[in-house]
Design a protein around this motif. Sequence first.
Motif, PDB file in Angstrom:
ATOM      1  N   CYS A 114       5.153   2.764   9.036  1.00 42.70           N
ATOM      2  CA  CYS A 114       3.858   3.450   8.984  1.00 42.70           C
ATOM      3  C   CYS A 114       2.954   2.800   7.941  1.00 42.70           C
ATOM      4  O   CYS A 114       2.349   1.768   8.204  1.00 42.70           O
ATOM      5  CB  CYS A 114       4.068   4.936   8.698  1.00 42.70           C
ATOM      6  N   ASP A 115       2.863   3.405   6.757  1.00 41.76           N
ATOM      7  CA  ASP A 115       1.926   2.889   5.758  1.00 41.76           C
ATOM      8  C   ASP A 115       2.581   2.559   4.422  1.00 41.76           C
ATOM      9  O   ASP A 115       1.904   2.452   3.403  1.00 41.76           O
ATOM     10  CB  ASP A 115       0.783   3.878   5.544  1.00 41.76           C
ATOM     11  N   HIS A 152      -5.966   4.264   2.629  1.00 42.33           N
ATOM     12  CA  HIS A 152      -6.125   5.193   3.749  1.00 42.33           C
ATOM     13  C   HIS A 152      -6.845   6.474   3.339  1.00 42.33           C
ATOM     14  O   HIS A 152      -7.493   7.119   4.170  1.00 42.33           O
ATOM     15  CB  HIS A 152      -4.763   5.500   4.369  1.00 42.33           C
ATOM     16  N   PRO A 164      -4.368   1.957  12.249  1.00 34.84           N
ATOM     17  CA  PRO A 164      -3.249   1.051  12.521  1.00 34.84           C
ATOM     18  C   PRO A 164      -3.496  -0.413  12.198  1.00 34.84           C
ATOM     19  O   PRO A 164      -2.627  -1.083  11.638  1.00 34.84           O
ATOM     20  CB  PRO A 164      -2.992   1.264  14.021  1.00 34.84           C
ATOM     21  N   GLN A 180      -1.478  -2.615   9.512  1.00 34.09           N
ATOM     22  CA  GLN A 180      -0.839  -3.878   9.902  1.00 34.09           C
ATOM     23  C   GLN A 180      -1.222  -5.005   8.949  1.00 34.09           C
ATOM     24  O   GLN A 180      -0.356  -5.757   8.477  1.00 34.09           O
ATOM     25  CB  GLN A 180      -1.257  -4.248  11.329  1.00 34.09           C
ATOM     26  N   LEU A 186       4.387   3.249  14.060  1.00 37.10           N
ATOM     27  CA  LEU A 186       3.167   2.590  14.539  1.00 37.10           C
ATOM     28  C   LEU A 186       3.534   1.198  15.037  1.00 37.10           C
ATOM     29  O   LEU A 186       4.157   0.418  14.311  1.00 37.10           O
ATOM     30  CB  LEU A 186       2.132   2.485  13.421  1.00 37.10           C
ATOM     31  N   SER A 204       2.580  -1.770  12.852  1.00 36.71           N
ATOM     32  CA  SER A 204       3.333  -1.806  11.588  1.00 36.71           C
ATOM     33  C   SER A 204       4.769  -2.251  11.819  1.00 36.71           C
ATOM     34  O   SER A 204       5.305  -3.093  11.082  1.00 36.71           O
ATOM     35  CB  SER A 204       3.311  -0.421  10.930  1.00 36.71           C
ATOM     36  N   PRO A 257       7.817   1.994  19.570  1.00 31.28           N
ATOM     37  CA  PRO A 257       6.968   2.981  18.888  1.00 31.28           C
ATOM     38  C   PRO A 257       7.429   4.426  19.089  1.00 31.28           C
ATOM     39  O   PRO A 257       7.282   5.257  18.198  1.00 31.28           O
ATOM     40  CB  PRO A 257       5.588   2.750  19.510  1.00 31.28           C
TER      41      PRO A 257
END
Length: 409
Positions: free
Chosen positions: A39-40, A65, A73, A77, A113, A116, A381
């Motif tokens: 994800c992040d 974010h 997304p 990335q 994601l 990601s 995903p």
Amino acid sequence: MVFSGETEWTARGLQRCRTHRAAAAHIKPRLVLGIETSCDETGAAVLDETGSVLGESLHSQKEVHLKTGGIIPMVAQRLHKENISRVVQEALDRSRVAPSELSAVATTVKPGLALSLGIGLQFSLSFVRLHERPFIPIHHMEAHALTVRMLQPVEFPFLVLLVSGGHALLSLAKGIDDFLLLGQTLDEAPGDTLDKVARRLSLIKHPKCSSLSGGQAIELLAKEGDRLKFHFRSPMGQHYDCNFSFAGLRNQVTMAINKKEKEEGIQTGHLLSCVEDIAAATQHTVASHIAKRTHRAILFCKAKGLLPQNNPTLVVSGGVASNEYIREMLRIVTDANGLQLLCPPSKFCTDNGVMIAWNGVERLKEGKGILSHTQEVSYEPKAPLGRDISTEVRDAAIKVPSLKLKIKS
């Protein structure tokens, strides 16, 4: 008194012990590098087979974010791509482990994601091919479920509640790769709901919340609010299963915010005078919904004999599991049903490389899912956790007895 041959036997025994100790000293411990980019968070860690963290590194994208009002997304990335090489090298450097000393590399390949996941997988496959190391593809939710076993002995089977910004599910863990899915979210995840409510309330403009995620801001302000000032219906009250739904609750909250903005003459994007009360009511309803579905899962597992008689356990993990109010409400449920409640420390609830490396260690020990560095691997995903028996849960139609789910914020 020394019996005939005893001195010779003792000498041979001591020599064997010395030989075994010398051999043990030369046995290299199995080491796993874990890589997380679902994800992040860009995370990496090196663990040995006892669960000791030899080195780790984590790059969070939270601040970026927060400014954009949510995870984009393509931005996630790009940030993974910019940071993954550095993060992995930092983990290796801090562990003082060379790539050639690794027993395997474990990487999240599902779910998450797509953009990601792709960065983490691409980097990992290049890494294992360069250094000719075995590769272990990891299911992100499986890793969350098993993290607690790195911290303390927890025998299978046990009940698992995973709640985060992207997931909400209840599952029975029967083995490291053997899960029964009891229920999952039908729309959005609780962390996503809390983040969206926080954005709608413009909590980033609140002096106490400017650097907090949406969920963290809701939890902080809820401590100062009165949840009884707003009444939101708990979702799915007439559905006797273990699935979750949070989108309808978010709509209720949005309508309440719209109404209060009109009453106070406040334009969207400005802070209402009652943000603490809305935060408290929202958090309570989310927590209550999670607790009730978990209660039904406990009763179902007990009725079917799926949990052990001695020391049955509920493991709670995922980013939302860091919320203390939700933990305390779950504790009411587990205490009422004789279960032990286990939650990893907050730093292990959110996404990180440590949990991925530990999942790799567990799989390496049992020889499951270990691939050659030459094999092709794809990311997924969307990927369920285990065999779905949610229909059986629904058909059981278990009614949950009322519990006083009231705690101080």
